[in-house]
Design an enzyme around this catalytic site. Structure first.
Site, PDB file in Angstrom:
ATOM      1  N   ASP A  22      49.735  44.847  30.060  1.00  0.00           N
ATOM      2  CA  ASP A  22      49.052  43.546  28.339  1.00  0.00           C
ATOM      3  C   ASP A  22      47.524  44.281  27.909  1.00  0.00           C
ATOM      4  OD1 ASP A  22      47.124  43.687  31.153  1.00  0.00           O
ATOM      5  OD2 ASP A  22      47.726  41.079  31.348  1.00  0.00           O
ATOM      6  N   ASN A  76      45.129  31.385  39.496  1.00  0.00           N
ATOM      7  CA  ASN A  76      46.253  30.579  39.203  1.00  0.00           C
ATOM      8  C   ASN A  76      47.799  31.317  39.404  1.00  0.00           C
ATOM      9  OD1 ASN A  76      45.980  32.604  36.794  1.00  0.00           O
ATOM     10  ND2 ASN A  76      45.125  30.625  35.687  1.00  0.00           N
ATOM     11  N   HIS A 114      49.029  33.978  37.430  1.00  0.00           N
ATOM     12  CA  HIS A 114      49.093  34.371  36.211  1.00  0.00           C
ATOM     13  C   HIS A 114      50.116  35.800  36.630  1.00  0.00           C
ATOM     14  CE1 HIS A 114      44.844  35.844  35.046  1.00  0.00           C
ATOM     15  NE2 HIS A 114      45.537  36.413  35.523  1.00  0.00           N
ATOM     16  N   GLU A 148      49.639  32.811  31.038  1.00  0.00           N
ATOM     17  CA  GLU A 148      49.167  32.019  32.024  1.00  0.00           C
ATOM     18  C   GLU A 148      50.591  30.673  32.641  1.00  0.00           C
ATOM     19  OE1 GLU A 148      46.583  32.254  33.242  1.00  0.00           O
ATOM     20  OE2 GLU A 148      44.979  32.842  31.643  1.00  0.00           O
TER      21      GLU A 148
HETATM   22  C1  GLP Z   1      43.851  39.875  34.864  1.00  0.00           C
HETATM   23  C2  GLP Z   1      45.521  40.641  34.716  1.00  0.00           C
HETATM   24  C3  GLP Z   1      46.381  40.742  35.811  1.00  0.00           C
HETATM   25  C4  GLP Z   1      45.711  41.115  36.960  1.00  0.00           C
HETATM   26  C5  GLP Z   1      44.895  39.989  37.559  1.00  0.00           C
HETATM   27  C6  GLP Z   1      44.044  40.610  38.278  1.00  0.00           C
HETATM   28  O1  GLP Z   1      43.672  38.882  34.009  1.00  0.00           O
HETATM   29  N1  GLP Z   1      46.217  40.471  33.306  1.00  0.00           N
HETATM   30  O2  GLP Z   1      47.219  42.141  35.293  1.00  0.00           O
HETATM   31  O3  GLP Z   1      47.277  41.567  37.702  1.00  0.00           O
HETATM   32  O4  GLP Z   1      44.279  39.313  36.911  1.00  0.00           O
HETATM   33  O5  GLP Z   1      42.964  41.424  38.817  1.00  0.00           O
HETATM   34  P1  GLP Z   1      42.415  41.805  40.135  1.00  0.00           P
HETATM   35  O6  GLP Z   1      43.297  42.363  40.309  1.00  0.00           O
HETATM   36  O7  GLP Z   1      41.062  42.307  39.150  1.00  0.00           O
HETATM   37  O8  GLP Z   1      42.341  40.203  41.197  1.00  0.00           O
END
Ligand code: GLP
Length: 239
Positions: free
Chosen positions: A62, A128, A130, A135
């Site tokens: 992403d 949440n 995702h 989402e």
């Molecule tokens: C972000 C990314 C995800 C990631 C998630 C958790 O929004 N788009 O790919 O896995 O949030 O992030 P973190 O590893 O910093 O907790």
């Protein structure tokens, strides 16, 4: 879904590194990569290893819409800083958040994914539930597309920006259907703030309200947790 629980992020990330060693043992591969705090330690382990990715391809999950690749909070910037500058690949495919043409950007990326199916997809998980930026409510057959971010995601990600109003409100992301096309999936989750999402992913019903629950329907998923992220699980882990 196989679930493995480790004492801390260090040992969990070392365990995750083994999947990269195994994948590369019989030649170059196509790797799906993720950003966020979660894979940072794994990327350090990969950089410190002698693993060779020069004949492998990568696809990133992403990217924020509206950020140039050179923006310090772009996922392109993150990947170069944490991995690509040290471990060159044959080619790194990343979504271009600065392309205002959603259709062009996302359908081109999806075509590339069809051409080069992912052997090992790395995932984190949002609070949440995702995955990527899919989402709650995302269809399990969704493909790469533009997604409007929820308030909870914007708030969670605002820690990396000067203020919440600087966080982009949309992202381009591989869809859940695109992710499920991967041959193998490795999901990492660390910390207590992920515990509820992890429980819903592993033990909850398969529902579009919990995007990560789609992984219950994939035949080759490994989940690597630290104790805190596993703290709400009631079932037996695999190790
Ligand atoms: C972000 C990314 C995800 C990631 C998630 C958790 O929004 N788009 O790919 O896995 O949030 O992030 P973190 O590893 O910093 O907790």
């Amino acid at each position: 879904m196989k679930v493995y629980i480790y004492d801390d992020i260090e040992t969990a990330s070392q365990a995750a590194l083994n999947y990269y060693q195994e994948a590369l043992a019989d030649g170059p591969k196509v790797f799906g990569l993720a950003t966020g705090s979660t894979p940072e330690k794994l990327y350090q382990e990969i950089v410190a290893s002698d693993l060779d990715f020069t004949d492998s391809l990568s696809f990133n999950l992403d990217e924020y819409v509206g950020l140039e690749a050179s923006h310090p909070q772009s996922y392109n910037y993150f990947m170069h800083k944490h991995l690509f500058n040290e471990k060159p690949f044959k080619h790194n495919y990343l979504l271009n958040g600065a392309n205002p043409n959603e259709e062009e950007e996302c359908s081109h990326f999806e075509d590339l994914l069809q051409e080069h199916p992912i052997d090992l997809q790395l995932l984190g998980i949002g609070r949440n539930g995702h995955i990527g930026f899919n989402e709650p409510g995302s269809s399990f057959t969704s493909k790469t597309r533009k997604i409007e971010l929820t308030e909870s995601t914007i708030e969670a990600n605002s820690r990396l920006f000067d203020s919440p109003s600087d966080v982009p409100t949309a992202a381009y992301s591989m869809g859940i259907g695109s992710i499920l096309n991967s041959k193998n999936i490795l999901l990492l989750a660390f910390g207590e703030e992920k515990a509820a999402a992890v429980k819903a992913m592993v033990e909850g019903p398969v529902t579009e309200e919990v995007p990560a629950s789609a992984l219950q329907e994939h035949p080759n998923v490994v989940v690597i947790l630290d104790q805190a992220a596993a703290s709400q699980l009631s079932g037996e882990a695999n190790a």
